[in-house]
Design a protein around this motif. Sequence first.
Motif, PDB file in Angstrom:
ATOM      1  N   ARG A  35       0.847  -1.203   0.000  1.00 42.25           N
ATOM      2  CA  ARG A  35       0.000   0.000   0.000  1.00 42.25           C
ATOM      3  C   ARG A  35       0.881   1.252   0.000  1.00 42.25           C
ATOM      4  O   ARG A  35       0.637   2.195  -0.768  1.00 42.25           O
ATOM      5  CB  ARG A  35      -0.929  -0.012   1.211  1.00 42.25           C
ATOM      6  CG  ARG A  35      -1.768   1.250   1.339  1.00 42.25           C
ATOM      7  CD  ARG A  35      -2.839   1.140   2.406  1.00 42.25           C
ATOM      8  NE  ARG A  35      -3.985   0.355   1.923  1.00 42.25           N
ATOM      9  CZ  ARG A  35      -4.271  -0.875   2.297  1.00 42.25           C
ATOM     10  NH1 ARG A  35      -3.506  -1.497   3.198  1.00 42.25           N
ATOM     11  NH2 ARG A  35      -5.324  -1.504   1.800  1.00 42.25           N
ATOM     12  N   GLY A  54      -7.894  -0.101  -2.481  1.00 40.56           N
ATOM     13  CA  GLY A  54      -8.961  -0.927  -1.951  1.00 40.56           C
ATOM     14  C   GLY A  54      -8.734  -2.419  -2.087  1.00 40.56           C
ATOM     15  O   GLY A  54      -9.389  -3.216  -1.411  1.00 40.56           O
ATOM     16  N   ASN A 184     -17.108  -2.550  -3.243  1.00 37.25           N
ATOM     17  CA  ASN A 184     -16.643  -1.374  -2.504  1.00 37.25           C
ATOM     18  C   ASN A 184     -17.680  -0.258  -2.491  1.00 37.25           C
ATOM     19  O   ASN A 184     -17.371   0.875  -2.133  1.00 37.25           O
ATOM     20  CB  ASN A 184     -15.302  -0.868  -3.056  1.00 37.25           C
ATOM     21  CG  ASN A 184     -15.379  -0.444  -4.510  1.00 37.25           C
ATOM     22  OD1 ASN A 184     -16.455  -0.149  -5.013  1.00 37.25           O
ATOM     23  ND2 ASN A 184     -14.250  -0.422  -5.193  1.00 37.25           N
ATOM     24  N   ASP A 259     -14.639  -9.766   4.811  1.00 38.79           N
ATOM     25  CA  ASP A 259     -13.911  -8.503   4.932  1.00 38.79           C
ATOM     26  C   ASP A 259     -12.672  -8.566   4.044  1.00 38.79           C
ATOM     27  O   ASP A 259     -11.738  -9.312   4.299  1.00 38.79           O
ATOM     28  CB  ASP A 259     -13.518  -8.282   6.391  1.00 38.79           C
ATOM     29  CG  ASP A 259     -12.787  -6.964   6.614  1.00 38.79           C
ATOM     30  OD1 ASP A 259     -12.510  -6.262   5.618  1.00 38.79           O
ATOM     31  OD2 ASP A 259     -12.505  -6.636   7.784  1.00 38.79           O
ATOM     32  N   HIS A 261     -10.287  -6.640   3.788  1.00 32.15           N
ATOM     33  CA  HIS A 261      -9.054  -6.103   4.370  1.00 32.15           C
ATOM     34  C   HIS A 261      -8.554  -6.964   5.526  1.00 32.15           C
ATOM     35  O   HIS A 261      -7.592  -6.587   6.200  1.00 32.15           O
ATOM     36  CB  HIS A 261      -9.274  -4.658   4.817  1.00 32.15           C
ATOM     37  CG  HIS A 261      -9.700  -3.751   3.697  1.00 32.15           C
ATOM     38  ND1 HIS A 261      -8.902  -3.498   2.607  1.00 32.15           N
ATOM     39  CD2 HIS A 261     -10.873  -3.089   3.483  1.00 32.15           C
ATOM     40  CE1 HIS A 261      -9.555  -2.695   1.770  1.00 32.15           C
ATOM     41  NE2 HIS A 261     -10.749  -2.433   2.280  1.00 32.15           N
ATOM     42  N   THR A 287     -14.755  -4.311   0.369  1.00 35.32           N
ATOM     43  CA  THR A 287     -13.541  -3.506   0.515  1.00 35.32           C
ATOM     44  C   THR A 287     -13.907  -2.035   0.598  1.00 35.32           C
ATOM     45  O   THR A 287     -15.061  -1.642   0.382  1.00 35.32           O
ATOM     46  CB  THR A 287     -12.578  -3.720  -0.674  1.00 35.32           C
ATOM     47  OG1 THR A 287     -13.216  -3.264  -1.876  1.00 35.32           O
ATOM     48  CG2 THR A 287     -12.184  -5.179  -0.819  1.00 35.32           C
ATOM     49  N   LYS A 288     -12.928  -1.229   0.880  1.00 31.98           N
ATOM     50  CA  LYS A 288     -13.117   0.217   0.966  1.00 31.98           C
ATOM     51  C   LYS A 288     -12.177   0.888  -0.011  1.00 31.98           C
ATOM     52  O   LYS A 288     -10.950   0.765   0.098  1.00 31.98           O
ATOM     53  CB  LYS A 288     -12.835   0.710   2.386  1.00 31.98           C
ATOM     54  CG  LYS A 288     -13.103   2.196   2.591  1.00 31.98           C
ATOM     55  CD  LYS A 288     -12.933   2.582   4.064  1.00 31.98           C
ATOM     56  CE  LYS A 288     -13.260   4.055   4.286  1.00 31.98           C
ATOM     57  NZ  LYS A 288     -13.135   4.434   5.721  1.00 31.98           N
ATOM     58  N   LYS A 289     -12.729   1.584  -0.974  1.00 30.39           N
ATOM     59  CA  LYS A 289     -11.910   2.281  -1.958  1.00 30.39           C
ATOM     60  C   LYS A 289     -11.089   3.363  -1.270  1.00 30.39           C
ATOM     61  O   LYS A 289     -11.602   4.104  -0.428  1.00 30.39           O
ATOM     62  CB  LYS A 289     -12.807   2.893  -3.039  1.00 30.39           C
ATOM     63  CG  LYS A 289     -12.086   3.287  -4.315  1.00 30.39           C
ATOM     64  CD  LYS A 289     -13.080   3.671  -5.403  1.00 30.39           C
ATOM     65  CE  LYS A 289     -12.350   3.963  -6.722  1.00 30.39           C
ATOM     66  NZ  LYS A 289     -13.291   4.321  -7.804  1.00 30.39           N
ATOM     67  N   LYS A 291      -8.633   2.693   0.746  1.00 25.90           N
ATOM     68  CA  LYS A 291      -8.293   2.182   2.074  1.00 25.90           C
ATOM     69  C   LYS A 291      -6.829   2.445   2.444  1.00 25.90           C
ATOM     70  O   LYS A 291      -5.919   2.194   1.668  1.00 25.90           O
ATOM     71  CB  LYS A 291      -8.559   0.678   2.110  1.00 25.90           C
ATOM     72  CG  LYS A 291      -8.112  -0.042   3.368  1.00 25.90           C
ATOM     73  CD  LYS A 291      -8.983   0.307   4.557  1.00 25.90           C
ATOM     74  CE  LYS A 291      -8.612  -0.535   5.773  1.00 25.90           C
ATOM     75  NZ  LYS A 291      -9.429  -0.207   6.955  1.00 25.90           N
ATOM     76  N   GLY A 292      -6.640   2.962   3.664  1.00 25.36           N
ATOM     77  CA  GLY A 292      -5.300   3.109   4.214  1.00 25.36           C
ATOM     78  C   GLY A 292      -4.610   4.414   3.905  1.00 25.36           C
ATOM     79  O   GLY A 292      -3.475   4.623   4.345  1.00 25.36           O
ATOM     80  N   GLU A 297      -9.525   8.278   1.425  1.00 26.52           N
ATOM     81  CA  GLU A 297     -10.737   7.828   2.112  1.00 26.52           C
ATOM     82  C   GLU A 297     -11.716   8.978   2.313  1.00 26.52           C
ATOM     83  O   GLU A 297     -12.934   8.781   2.276  1.00 26.52           O
ATOM     84  CB  GLU A 297     -10.375   7.212   3.466  1.00 26.52           C
ATOM     85  CG  GLU A 297      -9.637   5.891   3.366  1.00 26.52           C
ATOM     86  CD  GLU A 297      -9.408   5.264   4.730  1.00 26.52           C
ATOM     87  OE1 GLU A 297     -10.024   5.736   5.710  1.00 26.52           O
ATOM     88  OE2 GLU A 297      -8.632   4.306   4.824  1.00 26.52           O
ATOM     89  N   LYS A 302     -12.846   9.137  -3.654  1.00 26.74           N
ATOM     90  CA  LYS A 302     -11.843   8.217  -3.094  1.00 26.74           C
ATOM     91  C   LYS A 302     -10.545   8.213  -3.899  1.00 26.74           C
ATOM     92  O   LYS A 302      -9.848   7.219  -3.979  1.00 26.74           O
ATOM     93  CB  LYS A 302     -12.409   6.785  -3.015  1.00 26.74           C
ATOM     94  CG  LYS A 302     -13.749   6.684  -2.300  1.00 26.74           C
ATOM     95  CD  LYS A 302     -13.690   7.199  -0.878  1.00 26.74           C
ATOM     96  CE  LYS A 302     -15.042   7.088  -0.184  1.00 26.74           C
ATOM     97  NZ  LYS A 302     -15.061   7.732   1.134  1.00 26.74           N
TER      98      LYS A 302
END
Length: 642
Positions: A35, A54, A184, A259, A261, A287-289, A291-292, A297, A302
């Motif tokens: 990442r 993500g 996502n 999940d 992640h 997932t989360k676009k 992420k991190g 975020e 995103k």
Amino acid sequence: MSDRPNTPLLDQVNGPEDLKQFSDPQLRQVADELRSETISAVSETGGHLGAGLGVVELTTAIHAVFDAPKDRLIWDVGHQCYPHKILTGRRDRIRTLRQADGLSGFTKRSESPFDPFGAAHSSTSISAALGFAVARDLGGAPEHGLGDAIAVIGDGSMSAGMAYEAMNNAGHLKKRLFVILNDNEMSIAPPVGAMSAYLSKLYAGEPFQELKSAAKSAISLLPEPFQDGAKRAKDMVKHMTVGGTLFEQLGFSYIGPIDGHDMDQLLNVLRTVKDRATGPMLIHVITKKGKGYAPAEEASDKYHGVAKFDVVSGKQKKAPSNAPSYTSVFAQSLIKEAEKDTKIAAITAAMPDGTGLDKFAARFPNRTFDVGIAEQHAVTFAAGLAAGGIKPFCALYSTFLQRGYDQVVHDVAIQRLPVRFAIDRAGLVGADGATHAGSFDIGYLSNLPGFVVMAAADEAELVHMVATAVAIDDRPSAFRFPRGEGVGIDLPEHGVPIEIGKGRMIAEGARVALLSFGTRLQECEKAAELLARKGITPTIADARFAKPLDEALIMDLVKNHEALITIEEGAVGGFGSHVMQFLSDQGVFDKGLKFRSMVLPDTFIDQNSPKAMYDVAGMNAPQIEAKVLEVLGISQIGAATA
């Protein structure tokens, strides 16, 4: 190098096989380092960041479990493929992304054996993966052999009908195939439609942590034999109190949601299904676009597509703008027209920001329709609106409109319905390369009876063409414009409809006439300045229309010049071909007219700056100058005294 992240484990990865040496806790660290490396690289190159962030854990887990390139990993669209490229031997070139002679921003077969299928448009991955699965079972043997086929597709891409056609066929064939649904909740824009609502219902009723626990409980069931196939999947879904019924009805065994992640969940599920699946399997991963990376975020998109940026602040380093973009000029012009005409409506296919319709939606939310990644539906929906007495503007990129061409022909053109197509990203587009170049719309629309096809030479002309499209209410029409900034000229307060099929004279000269269709007009004017130093003064005209042609203007140019050159930002078969057909019917070639047509070459041009791409295409001012000298029979050496 000092600003680059510390990546001791990632430094040991030259290919996916190197991930096999790591323990699960170490794989989690690899994902963290991956990442950081992705953020660092894209901060230097710009590109698609949020989608890749993500899927960092998912990418790591897939490559740790499966055996690419024997196992074929197919990323839908490819926006999310940067971490994949870093893990598959291309880390040393990752900072050349989207640059001349650098890595593509998408998957590309010619770039690496780890990219088994090229993708830059959505919803193709399941069809391709099924093709690989069937080829495997039929004994196909490319150089790396054929193993499993894994398609990773986003929930936004699942809104396109092609994905369901593929799943239906895969379920019927019952081939071993893995589809990972990367859910996502966001494609390029927030996804719309029943599919996104269906996916949301799978987990909306429970807190996310409870779903994680439920998914882990389901994982404990997986090692048991899979003999019952779909029944086992259904039982697991029942125990999880969420539903995969739609996918099961299409013939897939379903597990999820899990999940995306959580490396423990991902590794356990992927290892189990790899060992035990016998038919098509759908793995639903949340997932989360972005992420991190906090700036991604927190951004509304995103960080889907970004310019170069400062890693610490997230601030993008965009060059100052000297003129409004063509896209924003279109949007503001349409808003002004809609303020006067309540029947105007706008349609886009998951690209409200890219087409400028986010601005229109803010002003007229009830007259804006984002149909998701579904261009075919967008076109026919617009046709229905037109048949119902509304004035629809269907705003699509040139390269995306290709996906709805059958509907353009059958549902719009044959019925002579007044759908207005606003074609953005016409011509060569730069860093996105050949997959997003708007090369073909002039040809494929001008061939259709009754269509009005326009191209704006500058942003002021675009304002007038929006007004022209509003006024055309008895047939379909289209106007095209490029990506990026306008010329920087003053804009009219309001657009004025242009007489249909009427071009305009820009500058009068002698011997040779340059007839431009689109924004190469500025290059024609620059070429004229170069030619003036050689004593040559060409006539310059702006065609405005590829259909209907301004036949009177063309015949006037022919009558008063020994040579005519057409210039357009499209492939062969477009504007120049229509001019040549017209002139042939008039018999002017029998009288000695010298005619040339400058079009995009018969090749796909790789990513670069637009200017450099047009240099490759031979359509900038120096090449136009050279074409004039060639058609007049003047050598470059002797041109100065001609």
